[in-house]
Design an enzyme around this catalytic site. Structure first.
Site, short mmCIF file in Angstrom:
data_model
loop_
_atom_site.label_atom_id
_atom_site.label_comp_id
_atom_site.label_asym_id
_atom_site.label_seq_id
_atom_site.Cartn_x
_atom_site.Cartn_y
_atom_site.Cartn_z
CG ASN A 113 -2.51 0.29 0.82
OD1 ASN A 113 -2.58 0.49 -0.21
ND2 ASN A 113 -3.11 0.37 2.00
CB THR A 163 15.52 -17.13 -27.10
OG1 THR A 163 16.06 -16.95 -25.75
CG2 THR A 163 13.88 -16.73 -26.93
CE LYS A 165 14.90 -13.94 -29.57
NZ LYS A 165 13.99 -13.36 -28.66
CG ASP A 193 10.92 -14.42 -26.53
OD1 ASP A 193 11.29 -14.04 -25.25
OD2 ASP A 193 11.72 -14.32 -27.43
CD GLU A 194 9.52 -12.35 -23.44
OE1 GLU A 194 9.69 -11.23 -24.03
OE2 GLU A 194 10.64 -13.15 -23.51
CG HIS A 284 11.44 -14.68 -19.40
ND1 HIS A 284 11.13 -13.17 -18.86
CD2 HIS A 284 12.39 -14.60 -20.18
CE1 HIS A 284 11.81 -12.46 -20.07
NE2 HIS A 284 12.33 -13.27 -20.97
NE ARG A 285 15.96 -9.86 -16.01
CZ ARG A 285 16.79 -8.77 -15.54
NH1 ARG A 285 16.75 -8.64 -14.43
NH2 ARG A 285 17.49 -8.33 -16.58
CG HIS A 317 16.10 -14.59 -18.15
ND1 HIS A 317 16.24 -14.22 -19.70
CD2 HIS A 317 15.25 -15.72 -18.25
CE1 HIS A 317 15.98 -15.22 -20.35
NE2 HIS A 317 15.01 -16.13 -19.30
CB SER A 369 19.18 -14.14 -21.94
OG SER A 369 18.46 -14.18 -22.96
#
Length: 465
Positions: A113, A163, A165, A193-194, A284-285, A317, A369
């Site tokens: 809060n 990763t 792509k 990927d995330e 993954h962040r 990561h 990464s």
């Protein structure tokens, strides 16, 4: 004593500079920017009050409990060097305020809060000291660094990932094909990927099946254990668990979760399942920079890293350091140690406000990464050491000859750096020479070196001490 209605200064109750912290207290370091005219003691006390037992006015029900036992206390305030309007306020919270084994509850109290509080211009949680008594209520990472190495039978070097792509738009079969091209070339892992969850162009079950096929084919060909981080993140916990269960049934070694967008409750649930069922968990962040990028407001990533180690994950990561400024390197190495080591000493030069004892909670492998390629390999090997995962997405798939040669180039570069380090060579000084020498024996590496020889991502660091 009769109840006395009215509003009184927070500092009368919650600012206690004489307080001696207990071993069981959760300690927090906040960077406080008070509104003009608000003294730092009042601002620090307001943070302690609003994140524990206080509210804006005296209430008669205060008399029904022992506030002295349950209140947070601002016990120390120090100025921030070079910033006239900022202070570090240290707050101690009694352990009784928190539910055992719940990162969700810990954050709801400490950062729930108080960040919208009008008396403050800005507020940032810089660090937390988690007492050993509270650490022991968490399972932590499903397996940890040593168990992962034993499962994978890979020792003495960082692990290599990639990763896939383009991150969105491939069909499941083409996605599996890209995985299969990368793994036999020498990578240990490929990665969803995330934001690859279950979209119209590729539903999760199809992706899991084709990736599993690629994994087992690669393992049969190379004799090495391989994995693909199958992203189990979903819109509901039930759906997430369904995906994790299917991954286990396929017999793959690792699944993945976006722990900030998915939430800590979902993450801890998944981590418990992974330990019980022998799955590794890659974290993954995604969304972290929304929380941690502003210097004055939000929460530093080292706090999110500590929270993840408690909630559970085997990889996370952690940035790359490469090509960035020196101060940022020290800060990154500070939270990398928090992820991996058992006992980390307070060290303000690395951004560590408290000594943290994890009492043998398993460690987490940091993942480097983002924008890295073969020329970065010596620096990455030196900075992160063996207990890390180095992930080259574009740095694998962008190879001029295709995915498989890209994987070969990365593995050759890594093995060359590890060998050079073990022979006592200085990777920081001789890194480029080591890569050049190795490329004489590997046409794949030579081609990669040629493509990326001039690429740099250098900007001023956001994160300074």
């Amino acid at each position: 004593v009769g109840f006395k209605a009215g509003v009184k200064d927070y500092k009368l109750t919650y600012y206690t500079p004489s307080y001696e912290t207990k071993d069981t207290d959760i300690l927090a370091a906040f960077r406080v920017t008070p509104q003009p005219g608000v003294p730092p003691e009042e601002a620090g006390a307001a943070v302690a009050a609003e994140s524990s037992t206080g509210t804006w006015t005296t209430v008669w029900t205060d008399g029904l409990t022992s506030l002295d036992r349950y209140k947070g206390r601002c016990y120390h305030i120090e100025p921030v060097a070079g910033e006239e309007t900022q202070f570090i306020a240290y707050v101690a919270y009694p352990l009784d305020l928190f539910e055992e084994g719940s990162v969700t509850n810990m954050f709801t109290s400490i950062v729930g809060n108080v960040f919208g509080f009008k008396a403050l211009r800005a507020l940032r949680l810089e660090d937390l000291r988690i007492p050993t008594a509270y650490v022991k209520t968490f399972q932590g990472p499903p397996h940890g660094i040593q168990v992962e190495r034993d499962k994978l039978n890979k020792y003495g070097r960082p692990l290599l990932g990639c990763t896939i792509k383009p991150k969105l738009g491939l069909s499941a079969k083409n996605y599996g094909r890209a995985v299969y091209e990368c793994l036999p070339g020498g990578l240990d892992f490929t990665k969803d990927d995330e934001n690859v969850n279950s979209q119209p162009f590729m539903r999760w079950r199809d992706r899991f099946l084709f990736c599993a096929e690629a994994i087992f084919k690669s393992q049969a060909e190379t004799g090495e254990i391989k994995g693909h981080y199958l992203n189990a993140t979903a819109g509901t916990c039930e759906e997430m668990m369904k995906r994790a269960v299917f991954a286990r049934e396929l017999g793959v070694p690792i699944v993945m979760h976006d722990y900030l967008t998915g939430g800590f409750t979902a993450n801890t649930t998944l981590a418990h399942y992974c330990r019980d069922n022998g799955l590794l968990l890659h974290i993954h962040r995604a969304m972290h920079a929304v929380i941690d990028r502003q210097k004055k407001h939000g929460m530093h990533f080292r706090v999110l890293a500590k929270a993840l180690r408690m909630s559970g994950g085997d990889h996370i990561h952690a940035g790359t350091v490469v090509g960035k400024l020196e101060g940022e390197r020290e800060i990154t190495l500070g939270f990398v140690d928090l992820l991996r080591d058992d006992f980390i000493e307070k060290d303000r030069s690395r951004g560590l406000f408290f000594t943290q004892d994890w009492v043998s909670l398993p460690g987490v492998l940091p993942v480097a990464s983002g924008g890295i390629h073969v020329w970065h390999m010596p620096a990455l090997t030196e900075i992160f050491g063996d207990d890390s995962v180095l992930q080259f997405g574009g740095g694998t798939l962008g190879h001029p000859w295709g995915n498989a040669p890209g994987a070969v180039a990365n593995r050759v570069a890594l093995e060359a750096c590890v060998q050079a380090r073990n022979e006592g060579r200085d990777l920081a000084r001789e890194g480029n020479d080591i890569i050049r020498e190795a490329s004489k024996w590997s046409p794949e590496l030579a081609a990669a070196c040629e493509v990326w020889k001039e690429i740099k991502f250098e900007f001023e660091a956001m994160d300074t001490l």
